[in-house]
Structure formats: structure tokens, C-alpha cells
Design an enzyme around this catalytic site. Structure first.
Site, short mmCIF file in Angstrom:
data_model
loop_
_atom_site.label_atom_id
_atom_site.label_comp_id
_atom_site.label_asym_id
_atom_site.label_seq_id
_atom_site.Cartn_x
_atom_site.Cartn_y
_atom_site.Cartn_z
N TYR A 181 17.15 30.38 6.89
CA TYR A 181 15.96 31.35 7.37
C TYR A 181 15.74 30.75 8.79
O TYR A 181 16.40 29.82 9.66
CB TYR A 181 14.51 30.61 6.97
N LYS A 185 1.04 -1.80 0.05
CA LYS A 185 0.12 -0.03 -0.34
C LYS A 185 1.17 1.36 -0.16
O LYS A 185 2.41 1.12 -0.41
CB LYS A 185 -0.81 0.03 1.14
#
Length: 375
Positions: A268, A37
Site C-alpha cells: 500500500y 503484569k
């Protein structure tokens, strides 16, 4: 020739090796259901299924009908059993499952009635699995619902029962709860059979249960993480895990190298400031590719066979590492985010532990921009 900014390498021989090791561990008398899956936990469902078929695996599990259809259409000439974990929720879904040879789950009284009616309308028996809820509280009949189920149950219904199963909630961390779930499951099966339900294969264990609850190895087991060479959280030291080989490696290019003075910030928010003159190598990968921003200033990255620290906030498209102790690093070098580089190794289990999450969350979030081997 164009080189992608970052890419996956997938070792299909390792996958086949892992499948054989797991099958040897559980014994030839038990059926291995391979869980593919979520695009095989980020490894690529079609290629993974094809490789496992070559290794002798014949039973597969996906989450949704859409995932099942993708596999059937991609591998039309290959014969394999295919089960979905989502129960079909409408007659149309049951009909589509029948069209594609997909085995659906019945997890409720309503689901049983719907499957029964649809099979009658189709004039053919539907292959189905029955799920019991023993503590996950998401899908499955509870033990209290079994009497009502048996009131509806008809032995001559056009349904071919493939298995009865349950899911453990804490197999990697709570052996007492797991043992109680197993006890409840076996009691539920006893009640079903006493009410006329047929004997079918039983399964409860997935990868963690396989390692921690040997009594839960019934007629079959569902295996995801271990096939990919990844240990369930906290179980890395299990002897079986030592035999397995990681299938997936993730690499990126160095696109810039610069030296910054002591005290200068990186990225940042200035969440990293150099404590010394620092050689910063910038890699062409970021959180848009699936590298978690939560690993900022925490993760090791392999470069030229050594581990170096990631520094500064992870950006959308780039991240930086401290390459001060590797003066030979240059633009074009290959960094390893997950995988082996000479003597240096970065395991997905290590990154998951830093983030207090599961390894499969990391691999299933690998982004679409990452270059992958062609099917």
C-alpha cells in the site's frame, strides 16, 4: 498437521536462568519480586509464574486485581506472594483482594482509611504496601502528605505492612534525578519511622535501577524486563545483560515468493520501489498480530540464517521482505521477526530503538492471533 501463520516460541529454561542470574546479582539477602503484569509482558503470565516458581521465585507483582485473580485461579495449589500495583479503590476490591490472598497498595490518605475500615469489618488483618511518590506523579503519598498520614496512622490498625516502595521515573537515562528520587524516598521513610510507622522492607529499583543505581538496591527489587532477557533502553552493554538469554522468539511462514522488475512498487502507498529486479517474499504476519506498521521499510528480519530488509508498508495480515540475495528461499520457509536464526539475530531492543519506544511496548502488544505454546 496444521501450521499456524505465525507463532511464539518461549524458552522457559532461559527464564529460569535469568531469574537465577538476577538473584545472584542482587544477592541472596535481597528479595526478588518478579513482575508478571500485562500477561508477563506478552510472555504468558500463568506459564511464566509457574516457571519462575520452579526457579525458586516466590514473590510476584501484577497490575490489577483481575490479573491477580487469573493467576490465583490458574495456580490454586501453588504458594506465592502476590502484589498488585493498582491500589484498590473500593471496599469490594479490598474484600476481593483479601479473598484471593492479594497484597494491595495504599497510596493515599483515602486508601489508608478505606483499607483500615474494611479490615475492621472483615475482622482480619490485611497485608498492604505503602507507596511514596518521589517524582512519578501518578500514585503514592508525597512527602508533604506524610504528616497528615501519620495523624491518621494507628500502630494497632488491622493492617500488616509488607513494604514501603517508590518508582523511579528515569533510571535508565537520568542518574541525577534518580539519585534525588532515592534521597527523597529515604527521607520519606525516615519521617514515617520517626512518626511510629514500623520498619518494613524497602524497594525502589526495577530493572533499569538495578543496572544504573546500585545504591537503590535496598531490601528488595522489582524485576520485569531482565527476567525476559530484555535490556532496558540504552543498557544493552551492561555486564548483567550479557549473561541473560531472551525468552521469546516470534516466527512466521513464507507464503509467497515472486520476482518484480526494477521500478515496481510493493504494498500500500507504494512506499517501496525496487531499485533492481527484486525477489519478494511475503510473510503471514502483520500489524493485526502486533507487528508495528511503524517498522515499514526499516526493520531487519531473519531468513535462512541471514538478515533481510522488510520492504513496503506493513499490512494488517502480511508483510514483505527483500529476499533477492537468498535465491533458495521458498514457500514454507520460516522467518524470524524476533529471535535467533542461525547466525542472524533480531533483538526486540533493536526494533524498539527504531521506533523510539520501549521493548516492553512491543512484547505487550503481541496480538491474540499469534499461536502460543499450550499451558
Amino acid at each position: 498437521m496444521h501450521t499456524p501463520p505465525n507463532w511464539l516460541e518461549l524458552d522457559w529454561d532461559a527464564l529460569k536462568h535469568n531469574a537465577r542470574a538476577v538473584q545472584d546479582y542482587i544477592g541472596a539477602e535481597r528479595t526478588l519480586w518478579a513482575v508478571v503484569k500485562a500477561d508477563a509482558y506478552g510472555h504468558g503470565a500463568v506459564q511464566t509464574t509457574d516457571a519462575l516458581l520452579q526457579a525458586g521465585v516466590a514473590h510476584f507483582i501484577v497490575a490489577s486485581l483481575d490479573e491477580a485473580i487469573t493467576l490465583r485461579e490458574a495456580l490454586p495449589q501453588r504458594a506465592f506472594r502476590l502484589m498488585t500495583l493498582y491500589p484498590p479503590t473500593s471496599p469490594d476490591e479490598w474484600r476481593t483482594a483479601a479473598e484471593y490472598g492479594v497484597e494491595g497498595v495504599i497510596d493515599s490518605l483515602e486508601g489508608y482509611a478505606q483499607a483500615y475500615k474494611t479490615a475492621q469489618q472483615l475482622g482480619r488483618a490485611l497485608p498492604v504496601h505503602l507507596e511514596l511518590d518521589t517524582g512519578m506523579s501518578r500514585l503514592g503519598l508525597t512527602l508533604e502528605e506524610i504528616p497528615k498520614f501519620l495523624e491518621q496512622f494507628r500502630a494497632d490498625a488491622p493492617l500488616r505492612w509488607q513494604s514501603v516502595f517508590t518508582h523511579f521515573a528515569c533510571a535508565e537515562s537520568d542518574p541525577e534525578f534518580t539519585a534525588e528520587q532515592l534521597r527523597m524516598f529515604l527521607e520519606g521513610v525516615r519521617r514515617l519511622r520517626a512518626g511510629g510507622f514500623p520498619e518494613t522492607p524497602l524497594h525502589a529499583a526495577a530493572s533499569a535501577g538495578l543496572l544504573t543505581a546500585p545504591d537503590s538496591l535496598l531490601d528488595a527489587m522489582r524485576c520485569g524486563l531482565l527476567l525476559y532477557g530484555i535490556a532496558p533502553t540504552g543498557l544493552e552493554s551492561h555486564p548483567l545483560c550479557a549473561q541473560l538469554r531472551p525468552v521469546l522468539s516470534w516466527r512466521a511462514r513464507v507464503i509467497s515468493v515472486r520476482t518484480i522488475p526494477k521500478g515496481q512498487s510493493v504494498s500500500y502507498g507504494a512506499r517501496f520501489r525496487a531499485a533492481r529486479p527484486t525477489r519478494v517474499a511475503t510473510l503471514s504476519v502483520g500489524y493485526a498480530d502486533g507487528y508495528p506498521i511503524g517498522l515499514t521499510n526499516r526493520a531487519p528480519i531473519a531468513l535462512r540464517g541471514k538478515l533481510v530488509p522488510q520492504i513496503g508498508r506493513v499490512c494488517m495480515d502480511m508483510l514483505m521482505v527483500d529476499a533477492t540475495d537468498l535465491p533458495e528461499v521458498q514457500v514454507g520457509d520460516v522467518a524470524t521477526l524476533i529471535g535467533q536464526d542461525g547466525a542472524a539475530s533480531v533483538r526486540v531492543e533493536t526494533l524498539a530503538r527504531l521506533l523510539e519506544t520501549t521493548p516492553h511496548e512491543l512484547t505487550t502488544r503481541l496480538g491474540k492471533r499469534i499461536a502460543r505454546p499450550q499451558v
